[in-house]
Write an enzyme that holds these catalytic residues in place. Structure first.
Site, PDB file in Angstrom:
ATOM      1  N   ASP A  34      42.759  36.625  30.509  1.00 50.42           N
ATOM      2  CA  ASP A  34      43.000  35.845  31.716  1.00 50.42           C
ATOM      3  C   ASP A  34      44.375  35.186  31.663  1.00 50.42           C
ATOM      4  OD1 ASP A  34      41.801  34.630  34.192  1.00 50.42           O
ATOM      5  OD2 ASP A  34      42.156  32.778  33.072  1.00 50.42           O
ATOM      6  N   GLU A  78      45.662  40.544  32.420  1.00 54.33           N
ATOM      7  CA  GLU A  78      45.732  40.064  33.798  1.00 54.33           C
ATOM      8  C   GLU A  78      47.072  39.346  33.926  1.00 54.33           C
ATOM      9  OE1 GLU A  78      43.875  36.988  37.049  1.00 54.33           O
ATOM     10  OE2 GLU A  78      44.304  36.433  34.993  1.00 54.33           O
TER      11      GLU A  78
END
Length: 574
Positions: A220, A294
């Site tokens: 993330d 990401e």
């Protein structure tokens, strides 16, 4: 009809790879958002046993792997992306034993499992942050986070002018006068990745889950962990969903679509040292383990740096996701994606939807198809649901026909649109509250899945309870209303994945096929010709064309000739 070998060399874009390469080079990976996938306990919130009970659906669908969004212990201020304990399962979702059972069942079905890792920030309930609050200014405990003195005569102003991605200031002041940085919600304090304890802790977290048998990690905010030294002011606007201002690239081989975050808090050189260290951790384990970035980074040459041979294995291609429904723009992004990824020996990783963006079945039904509002609600432009789904199916067949890896977001195989009429008083996304409702947020793409048309809660929960309400019209999208129905979106996906596997398209090559018109994207992958017609007029096919699969029925004229309708994609034997 032309084939890859007979096309003019000027149209060649990407060379075929080996079908026996690492699994992540051509895998189709399905994202499960745990709280909205399947609920076994009956509390209306999805859980790990619920996921385990539905893994057969994913095996039947034909995907290769599952990515699980966070299920760690968390106060759920940001739906689990505020982690309080990286080595435990939140009771909301089950137990570590439940996770082990899920992993074992997935592997039994031939599915690999990727778990989410959230290293940019922790929850404010994490033991480290609680210790930092108790220890006070100047303490070793605070050194793990980005605590700073304020500006102004009495330190009453934040240390810099950065904004939170969720809206409002990126700094919160404590009673003792110090400020702490949070690029997201105030309950998600950013870690200081210059601190050796932070780096050692996350390497240990990696090993904890690798020891349990996971096949990889989706990272993330992979581009946000390291900040520019000195934390200088920045006059730009930060937005995780919208990205930067759209600009035309000076080099069309290095695409910019407006999907990249800019500023001194993103894409700093120091992140690559972290991923080189993580690469070594994964390499010490048997099997092909994968790191997935990401990283909302542009131009594409910057994104390619995250997937160099000694760093991560994949990075989401958000430039592709962000491109409007326009043939020339999509061709440009596809070509630039291969040019940059091939340059570092990495696969291109395609994606159309996830838990942070409006579903592509809704985006493609807007007046500017493919545009990316930060959620859709009452008073906003409502998508054309039928047209959006038609285009979404065509876009998916275009994506799955491309060489590389691809990600599917749960429910897209059912054709789910966003819940675009969700009442504001039911919204839970912190972005909605921190922007005073200016951004509707991401709840609309996170509504629990419909499994059974005639059951309460569409079969999501044994009690019929769902943590967000499902639109009544979703009965038509339920899995049991589509399974076995020719031409349904579910069967279209399932067939596409079967043909993709049989034709070995994921490790194939790509060469443009010319002569189809400006509104068409046509290419050859191995001996399959993919024709995506983004225009309104039918596109004629060669006499005797053999259709392998199509997003809608092809048009057959009285003379027996066939054509591709508008907003449709067809796979043909080249």
């Amino acid at each position: 009809m032309t084939t890859l070998d007979t096309l003019p060399t000027g149209t060649f874009v990407h060379a075929p790879g080996s079908p026996d390469g690492e699994w992540w080079r051509d895998a189709v990976i399905y994202q499960v958002y745990p709280r909205s996938f399947a609920d076994a306990s009956g509390d209306g919130i999805g859980d790990l046993p619920g996921i385990t009970s539905r893994l057969g659906h994913l095996a039947e669908l034909g995907v290769d792997a599952v990515w699980l969004s966070p299920f760690y212990r968390s106060p759920q201020a940001d739906a689990g992306y505020d982690v309080a304990d990286y080595r435990d399962v939140d009771p909301l979702f089950g137990t570590l034993d439940d996770f082990d059972a899920l992993l074992a069942r997935a592997h039994e079905l031939g599915l690999r499992v990727i778990v989410d890792l959230v290293p940019n920030h922790t929850s404010d309930e994490h033991v480290w942050f609680q210790a930092a609050l108790a220890a006070g200014p100047g303490s070793p405990e605070r050194a793990r986070y980005l605590f700073r003195e304020g500006r102004g005569a009495d330190g009453e102003l934040p240390p810099n002018n950065w904004e939170s991605i969720f809206g409002g200031p990126a700094w919160t002041r404590l009673a003792d006068g110090q400020w702490y940085l949070h690029l997201f919600d105030s309950r998600q304090p950013d870690l200081d990745w210059e601190h050796p304890e932070v780096r050692a802790e996350f390497e240990d977290v990696l090993r904890f889950w690798l020891d349990r048998g996971v096949d990889g990690f989706r990272i993330d905010v992979a581009h946000g962990m390291v900040k520019e030294p000195g934390l200088p002011d920045w006059d730009g606007h930060v937005s995780m969903i919208e990205g930067s201002e759209e600009t035309e690239p000076t080099d069309r081989a290095d695409e910019v679509t407006g999907s990249g975050n800019q500023g001194p808090m993103f894409d700093q050189e120091g992140v690559h040292e972290i991923y080189r260290a993580w690469n070594r951790v994964l390499a010490s384990y048997a099997g092909d383990r994968a790191l997935v970035a990401e990283a909302w980074v542009e131009p594409l040459s910057r994104l390619a740096r995250y997937v160099r041979p000694d760093e991560m294995q994949q990075a989401f291609n958000f430039a592709f996701l962000a491109t409007h429904w326009d043939a020339a723009a999509l061709r440009s992004v596809i070509e630039a994606s291969y040019a940059t990824a091939d340059g570092v020996g990495a696969p291109t990783t395609w994606v159309m939807s996830n838990h942070d963006v409006v579903r592509h079945a809704s985006r493609l039904g807007l007046s500017v198809p493919g545009s990316r509002p930060n959620g859709i609600g009452h008073g906003d432009e409502q998508p054309d649901e039928e047209l959006g789904l038609r285009r979404a199916r065509a876009a998916t067949l275009l994506m799955l026909g491309l060489p590389g890896s691809a990600y599917l977001y749960q429910g897209e195989e059912l054709g789910l649109p966003d819940h675009t009429a969700l009442p504001d008083d039911l919204r839970q996304d912190p972005a909605f509250f921190r922007t005073g409702g200016a951004e509707r947020g991401r709840d609309g793409c996170r509504v629990p899945l419909p499994w059974a048309a005639d059951e309460p809660g569409f079969g999501f929960s044994p009690t019929g309870v769902t943590w967000l309400p499902q639109p009544e019209a979703w009965a038509a999208y339920a899995l049991d209303a589509q399974r076995g129905v020719d031409g349904s979106t579910y069967e279209t996906y399932r067939t596409a994945l079967a043909v993709r596997r049989a034709e070995v398209l994921g490790s194939g090559g790509l060469a443009w096929a010319d002569g189809f018109g400006d509104d068409v994207i046509a290419f050859v992958n191995r001996d399959v010709l993919v024709v995506a017609n983004l225009g309104g007029s039918p596109v004629p096919l060669s006499e005797g064309a053999v259709v392998l699969h199509s997003s809608v029925d092809v048009v057959v004229a009285e003379d027996g000739s066939t054509s591709v309708p508008g907003d449709a994609t067809v796979w043909l034997r080249a």
